[in-house]
Structures are given as structure tokens and as C-alpha cells.
Design a protein around this motif. Structure first.
Motif, PDB file in Angstrom:
ATOM      1  N   MET A   1       0.853  -1.196   0.000  1.00  0.00           N
ATOM      2  CA  MET A   1       0.000   0.000   0.000  1.00  0.00           C
ATOM      3  C   MET A   1       0.879   1.232   0.000  1.00  0.00           C
ATOM      4  N   ALA A   2       0.551   2.179  -0.811  1.00  0.00           N
ATOM      5  CA  ALA A   2       1.271   3.446  -0.836  1.00  0.00           C
ATOM      6  C   ALA A   2       0.257   4.553  -1.014  1.00  0.00           C
ATOM      7  N   GLY A   3       0.651   5.755  -0.660  1.00  0.00           N
ATOM      8  CA  GLY A   3      -0.269   6.878  -0.747  1.00  0.00           C
ATOM      9  C   GLY A   3       0.371   8.051  -1.433  1.00  0.00           C
ATOM     10  N   SER A   4      -0.463   9.046  -1.695  1.00  0.00           N
ATOM     11  CA  SER A   4       0.029  10.286  -2.255  1.00  0.00           C
ATOM     12  C   SER A   4      -0.493  11.429  -1.426  1.00  0.00           C
ATOM     13  N   SER A   5       0.166  12.577  -1.535  1.00  0.00           N
ATOM     14  CA  SER A   5      -0.242  13.752  -0.773  1.00  0.00           C
ATOM     15  C   SER A   5      -1.665  14.127  -1.127  1.00  0.00           C
ATOM     16  N   ASN A   6      -2.439  14.505  -0.098  1.00  0.00           N
ATOM     17  CA  ASN A   6      -3.809  14.896  -0.353  1.00  0.00           C
ATOM     18  C   ASN A   6      -4.225  15.934   0.662  1.00  0.00           C
ATOM     19  N   CYS A  24       6.708  20.529   5.128  1.00  0.00           N
ATOM     20  CA  CYS A  24       7.281  21.446   4.140  1.00  0.00           C
ATOM     21  C   CYS A  24       8.794  21.453   4.290  1.00  0.00           C
ATOM     22  N   HIS A  25       9.459  21.708   3.194  1.00  0.00           N
ATOM     23  CA  HIS A  25      10.913  21.854   3.216  1.00  0.00           C
ATOM     24  C   HIS A  25      11.278  23.288   3.599  1.00  0.00           C
ATOM     25  N   GLU A 230       4.007  23.550  -0.391  1.00  0.00           N
ATOM     26  CA  GLU A 230       5.109  24.307  -0.971  1.00  0.00           C
ATOM     27  C   GLU A 230       5.845  25.036   0.152  1.00  0.00           C
ATOM     28  N   PRO A 231       7.154  25.214   0.030  1.00  0.00           N
ATOM     29  CA  PRO A 231       7.917  25.856   1.112  1.00  0.00           C
ATOM     30  C   PRO A 231       7.526  27.317   1.284  1.00  0.00           C
ATOM     31  N   PRO A 232       7.834  27.886   2.443  1.00  0.00           N
ATOM     32  CA  PRO A 232       7.491  29.294   2.646  1.00  0.00           C
ATOM     33  C   PRO A 232       8.236  30.191   1.670  1.00  0.00           C
ATOM     34  N   PRO A 233       7.632  31.299   1.261  1.00  0.00           N
ATOM     35  CA  PRO A 233       8.336  32.250   0.390  1.00  0.00           C
ATOM     36  C   PRO A 233       9.469  32.925   1.140  1.00  0.00           C
ATOM     37  N   SER A 237       5.674  35.324   3.959  1.00  0.00           N
ATOM     38  CA  SER A 237       4.319  35.861   3.992  1.00  0.00           C
ATOM     39  C   SER A 237       3.325  34.726   4.206  1.00  0.00           C
ATOM     40  N   LEU A 238       2.144  35.082   4.719  1.00  0.00           N
ATOM     41  CA  LEU A 238       1.176  34.067   5.133  1.00  0.00           C
ATOM     42  C   LEU A 238       0.070  33.827   4.115  1.00  0.00           C
ATOM     43  N   SER A 239       0.350  33.999   2.852  1.00  0.00           N
ATOM     44  CA  SER A 239      -0.633  33.590   1.863  1.00  0.00           C
ATOM     45  C   SER A 239      -0.769  32.075   1.915  1.00  0.00           C
ATOM     46  N   LYS A 240      -1.929  31.595   1.518  1.00  0.00           N
ATOM     47  CA  LYS A 240      -2.208  30.168   1.622  1.00  0.00           C
ATOM     48  C   LYS A 240      -1.219  29.353   0.797  1.00  0.00           C
ATOM     49  N   ALA A 241      -0.585  28.366   1.427  1.00  0.00           N
ATOM     50  CA  ALA A 241       0.380  27.509   0.742  1.00  0.00           C
ATOM     51  C   ALA A 241      -0.348  26.401  -0.016  1.00  0.00           C
ATOM     52  N   GLU A 242       0.076  26.136  -1.225  1.00  0.00           N
ATOM     53  CA  GLU A 242      -0.544  25.100  -2.037  1.00  0.00           C
ATOM     54  C   GLU A 242       0.109  23.742  -1.777  1.00  0.00           C
ATOM     55  N   PRO A 243      -0.680  22.669  -1.869  1.00  0.00           N
ATOM     56  CA  PRO A 243      -0.108  21.330  -1.692  1.00  0.00           C
ATOM     57  C   PRO A 243       0.742  20.928  -2.897  1.00  0.00           C
ATOM     58  N   LEU A 244       1.767  20.125  -2.642  1.00  0.00           N
ATOM     59  CA  LEU A 244       2.628  19.590  -3.680  1.00  0.00           C
ATOM     60  C   LEU A 244       2.451  18.078  -3.750  1.00  0.00           C
ATOM     61  N   ASP A 245       2.724  17.520  -4.925  1.00  0.00           N
ATOM     62  CA  ASP A 245       2.662  16.074  -5.059  1.00  0.00           C
ATOM     63  C   ASP A 245       3.800  15.432  -4.271  1.00  0.00           C
ATOM     64  N   THR A 246       3.495  14.398  -3.538  1.00  0.00           N
ATOM     65  CA  THR A 246       4.522  13.627  -2.847  1.00  0.00           C
ATOM     66  C   THR A 246       4.039  12.206  -2.680  1.00  0.00           C
ATOM     67  N   HIS A 247       4.963  11.319  -2.493  1.00  0.00           N
ATOM     68  CA  HIS A 247       4.655   9.906  -2.307  1.00  0.00           C
ATOM     69  C   HIS A 247       4.966   9.540  -0.864  1.00  0.00           C
ATOM     70  N   TRP A 248       4.072   8.811  -0.226  1.00  0.00           N
ATOM     71  CA  TRP A 248       4.353   8.317   1.118  1.00  0.00           C
ATOM     72  C   TRP A 248       4.048   6.824   1.180  1.00  0.00           C
ATOM     73  N   GLU A 249       4.884   6.126   1.924  1.00  0.00           N
ATOM     74  CA  GLU A 249       4.788   4.670   2.018  1.00  0.00           C
ATOM     75  C   GLU A 249       4.530   4.268   3.464  1.00  0.00           C
TER      76      GLU A 249
END
Length: 260
Positions: A1-6, A24-25, A230-233, A237-249
């Protein structure tokens, strides 16, 4: 079983009960002026830091606000933790927090109404773990860890213990054996009930472990929502951060049974 960022809506009661993990990085950048969204207490702490410590602190406080924003359906600039250790939210109220950061990655766990703890470690880390096990772990843990002689097993046990202590509000000193990790990762803790859960997974080259008290009505065996942001700018600034694709196991999920 593996998952993706959601990422999912916080509106339903079921999502409120289930813990979430935001990752976040770190950028390694520091703004010339401290962000105006820091509380007075946070600003004071930030002023005493420099280099990696300052970057980790600022990233974790930025990530807290992003996590609470999504959890509570409010803007990030309307979110902040209680003063002191960032384990409970001041706004929006009712949310519990746990932070971990290591080698450029930050993690924030959130859950409504119940404490939790998260710990992350680089999955390729190979510490001199035998000395730690011999000095601080129980005889049962020593026996199977030395027999299997696998540094990855040690990291899993270590992150379990770290996350457990965070979730139960204790430090390492004198408390590492309050959670006993037996062979095949059977878990026994010193809390008086059996509602505690642990889950362990790999993502972004890291081992991550979450310990939390399962809410009444939560479906057994369900995994937390895991999202890489996504990492902080550069100016944080505190604008809404968007999700990035990632794989989790996923590695394992266990109930923590009471030793009492």
C-alpha cells in the motif's frame, strides 16, 4: 500500500476527529525583518536565534499557521499557537499541535480536542544506536534489537518513543521506557487506556511517526491526512500555501496497549 499527498475539507466531523500532518521543506532563507505575524513571545524567541535554528523556528511557526488554517477553515493570519511550547492553538481554539524538524524538513501534526506527537528522522541516518539502546531501552527492547541488528528498526523505535513523549507531554529524561516497543512493533504504554494509536511511514526520504489518542467514533485503521506544502516564500508571507505532489509509504499502524 502506498499513498500520495492529499488535502481534504475540514467541514465534516470525521475529518475533525482524524489527525492531519502537514510537511514542508525549509528554504534556508531568513528575512531581513521578522514577519509581523509573529506573536510577541515568538518574536522574542526568534530574536535570540540565528542560522539553522532561526530558519527552523520561523518555518515551524509558518507551518503551524498553514496547518491551523486548513484545519479550522480560517485565513493563516488568523491562526497562532498559545504562548510557550506550541502544543495548543490559541486561534482557532481547540486544536492540539506537535512539531518536528530535521535536516531541512518540518512537520506539524494537528488534531482537534486531543494531544498528539510527531517525530521525523532522515531514513538513511545510521547512528551509533547500540549505545543508546544499551543505556536507555528496556531489556526486552535490547534483546530483539540486538538480535536483528538493524539500524532502521532502531530509528522506528526511537521515533515511536519521541512521538509518544510529545503526545503525553513529557521529556526524554527518565521517560524513554514509558513506551515499550516489543518485537514486530507491539506497543505497550503507561497510559491507563487503550485508545492510543501509532502510525509510521516514509516520505521525502524521511521516517515519520505519529502518536495520537484516537477520538471516539474514529474508524480503526484509518491513516491521517498527509500533505506536503510548498515551502514558505523568502519573506515568509502568510498567503495560503498550495499542496505539492509527494509519495508516502506506510510502514505500520499499531494500537498502544496499556501496561497497567
Amino acid at each position: 500500500m502506498a499513498g500520495s499527498s492529499n488535502d481534504s475539507s475540514p467541514d465534516s466531523a470525521g475529518v475533525r476527529q482524524k489527525p492531519t500532518i502537514k510537511l514542508c521543506h525549509q528554504t534556508g532563507q531568513l528575512p531581513e525583518v521578522a514577519p509581523d505575524w509573529l506573536t510577541a513571545h515568538e518574536r522574542e524567541r526568534f530574536a535570540g536565534l540565528s542560522g539553522t535554528g532561526a530558519s527552523e523556528f520561523l518555518t515551524s511557526r509558518w507551518l503551524i499557521r498553514q496547518a491551523l488554517s486548513k484545519a479550522g477553515s480560517v485565513r493563516p493570519d488568523q491562526c497562532w499557537p498559545m504562548e510557550g511550547r506550541a502544543t495548543v492553538s490559541a486561534s482557532p481554539s481547540g486544536w492540539h499541535l506537535s512539531l518536528s524538524h530535521s535536516h531541512g524538513l518540518s512537520a506539524c501534526g494537528t488534531q482537534y480536542g486531543s494531544a498528539l506527537g510527531i517525530d521525523i528522522e532522515p531514513s538513511k541516518r545510521h547512528p551509533q544506536w547500540q549505545k543508546v539502546v544499551k543505556r536507555w531501552f528496556s531489556p526486552v527492547e535490547q534483546e530483539w534489537l540486538f538480535q536483528e541488528d538493524d539500524s532502521h528498526n532502531f530509528l522506528r523505535v526511537w521515533t515511536l518513543k519521541e512521538a509518544w513523549l510529545k503526545a503525553t507531554g513529557r521529556g526524554i529524561a527518565g521517560n524513554l521506557q514509558t513506551l515499550e516497543v516489543r518485537r514486530n512493533f507491539e506497543l505497550y504504554g503507561d497510559q491507563p487506556d487503550d485508545h492510543w494509536q501509532a502510525c509510521c511511514f516514509y516520505t521525502e526520504g524521511f521516517l515519520a511517526t505519529l502518536v495520537y489518542r484516537q477520538a471516539e467514533g474514529d474508524r480503526p485503521g484509518s491513516w491521517p491526512t498527509i500533505t506536503l506544502l510548498e515551502p514558505p516564500p523568502d519573506d515568509y508571507s502568510l498567503s495560503k500555501a498550495e499542496p505539492l505532489d509527494t509519495h508516502w509509504e506506510p510502514m505500520f499502524q499499531r494500537r498502544i496497549r496499556s501496561k497497567r
